[in-house]
Design an enzyme around this catalytic site. Structure first.
Site, PDB file in Angstrom:
ATOM      1  N   SER A 189      63.604  21.376  70.141  1.00 37.57           N
ATOM      2  CA  SER A 189      63.041  20.257  70.894  1.00 37.57           C
ATOM      3  C   SER A 189      64.126  19.228  71.131  1.00 37.57           C
ATOM      4  O   SER A 189      65.188  19.255  70.496  1.00 37.57           O
ATOM      5  CB  SER A 189      61.885  19.624  70.102  1.00 37.57           C
ATOM      6  OG  SER A 189      61.455  18.411  70.675  1.00 37.57           O
ATOM      7  N   TYR A 202      57.773  16.607  62.508  1.00 36.75           N
ATOM      8  CA  TYR A 202      58.175  17.352  63.704  1.00 36.75           C
ATOM      9  C   TYR A 202      59.697  17.386  63.804  1.00 36.75           C
ATOM     10  O   TYR A 202      60.293  18.442  64.070  1.00 36.75           O
ATOM     11  CB  TYR A 202      57.556  16.705  64.940  1.00 36.75           C
ATOM     12  CG  TYR A 202      57.681  17.517  66.197  1.00 36.75           C
ATOM     13  CD1 TYR A 202      56.845  18.611  66.427  1.00 36.75           C
ATOM     14  CD2 TYR A 202      58.619  17.205  67.176  1.00 36.75           C
ATOM     15  CE1 TYR A 202      56.937  19.354  67.587  1.00 36.75           C
ATOM     16  CE2 TYR A 202      58.727  17.952  68.337  1.00 36.75           C
ATOM     17  CZ  TYR A 202      57.881  19.017  68.540  1.00 36.75           C
ATOM     18  OH  TYR A 202      57.990  19.755  69.696  1.00 36.75           O
TER      19      TYR A 202
END
Length: 338
Positions: A189, A202
């Site tokens: 990401s 995350y």
């Protein structure tokens, strides 16, 4: 300060202009190969399946959501490929191994694994429970590890069986040639490059995917086995990840909102088309890029982080604040003199 500006300009030139690279004819790279995809029920996973089917690549699809997986399957009806589907929880090690064995049994080989499944959690470090942290890591990181470990030996063997006889006779690994391709594609990401408040779990999972994949690629390069690895860093992609995210009210302590309004606000940042993102991933894989940034936001923030590794968060915050001030206010009626 001048050195910083010069360095930023140099870094930005690597990424700007932000238009996509010129498309190559990558269909031959995938045609008649077999690709396994996790999280194929929606978003980039579904779009990867569609693009691959159009190029004549057989697909083995998995997702934890059976209904969405069926929807993806229906979209691929009519393509001249073999397709299999499996309802799968990527955090279940044994289930992932069993799926890999099923793919080999049903397709006879496997060339690519796209470890795409992922989830999100918004919470402060203090406010997150151990079970919440484990939920994110089990899917985002361990799911990638399980997928890589289960499929890597199968992919290496599938590629090895395609080795040309002329290269088999040679003792120099540098001269080895294969008729088929093999690749591990792991989805990290933008948050695998920079950290954000409320995203500690995350961030941790996506930073871990990055390190894991970069190390894997170096090992595969040394082995010269015909298999490689690419780490993908998407920015704000139009997917359902925000709608399915978990979270708690602890982020109120740092001035952030929760609930439906927060989800709607976050979705506004998810602008990049998932189909285009999937195509960029396939381009990066076919051209054997070590990593792939998707979206202007990912490219710009990566450039800022490279130049200001210790203070990028404050700089990005200042830029965001300035942007809001300069943005024209909508629906604001002009004042009327009395």
């Amino acid at each position: 300060m001048l050195n910083n500006v010069t360095a930023m300009a140099s870094s930005l030139r690597q990424h700007l202009p932000f238009s996509s690279n010129e498309d190559h004819d990558i269909a031959p790279y995938y045609r008649k190969h077999v690709a396994a995809i996790t999280g194929a029920g929606s978003g980039m996973g579904r779009e990867l399946a569609i693009h691959l089917a159009k190029m004549g690549c057989h697909v083995a699809l998995s997702d934890i959501n059976a209904e969405q997986l069926i929807q993806t399957k229906e979209l691929l009806v009519g393509y001249d490929i073999q397709m299999t589907t499996t309802v799968l929880d990527v955090s279940d090690h044994k289930a992932v191994e069993a799926w890999a064995d099923e793919v080999m049994s049903e397709h006879g080989k496997v060339n690519f694994i796209f470890n795409n499944a992922g989830v999100a959690l918004y919470s402060t470090v203090e406010g997150s429970s151990i079970s919440e942290l484990a939920w994110v890591m089990d899917i985002n990181f361990w799911g990638v590890v399980y997928g890589t470990k289960a499929f890597l030996p199968l992919i290496k063997n599938s590629v090895k069986l395609s080795e040309t006889q002329s290269s088999v006779a040679k003792t120099d690994n540098k001269s080895r040639q294969f008729n088929e391709h093999g690749h591990i594609v792991n989805i990290s990401s933008l948050f695998g490059l920079t950290a954000q408040p409320s995203q500690s779990a995350y961030n941790a999972s996506k930073f871990a995917v990055r390190g894991f994949t970069e190390s894997l690629r170096q090992e595969l390069d040394i082995q010269r086995c015909g298999v490689s690895a690419t780490c993908i860093h998407p920015g704000g992609i139009k997917t359902n990840i925000a709608n399915s995210a978990r979270g708690n009210d602890s982020i109120n302590d740092i001035g952030m909102r929760t609930g439906p309004k927060a989800i709607r606000s976050f979705n506004k940042f998810l602008k990049f088309d998932a189909s285009e993102a999937a195509w960029i991933i396939l381009q990066a894989t076919a051209t054997n890029q070590p990593r792939c940034l998707i979206g202007n936001d990912a490219k710009m923030i990566d450039a800022v982080q490279r130049v200001f590794p210790s203070t990028y968060s404050q700089i990005l915050n200042d830029v965001n604040t300035l942007s809001r001030k300069l943005k024209p206010r909508r629906n604001k009626k002009p004042s009327t003199a009395k």
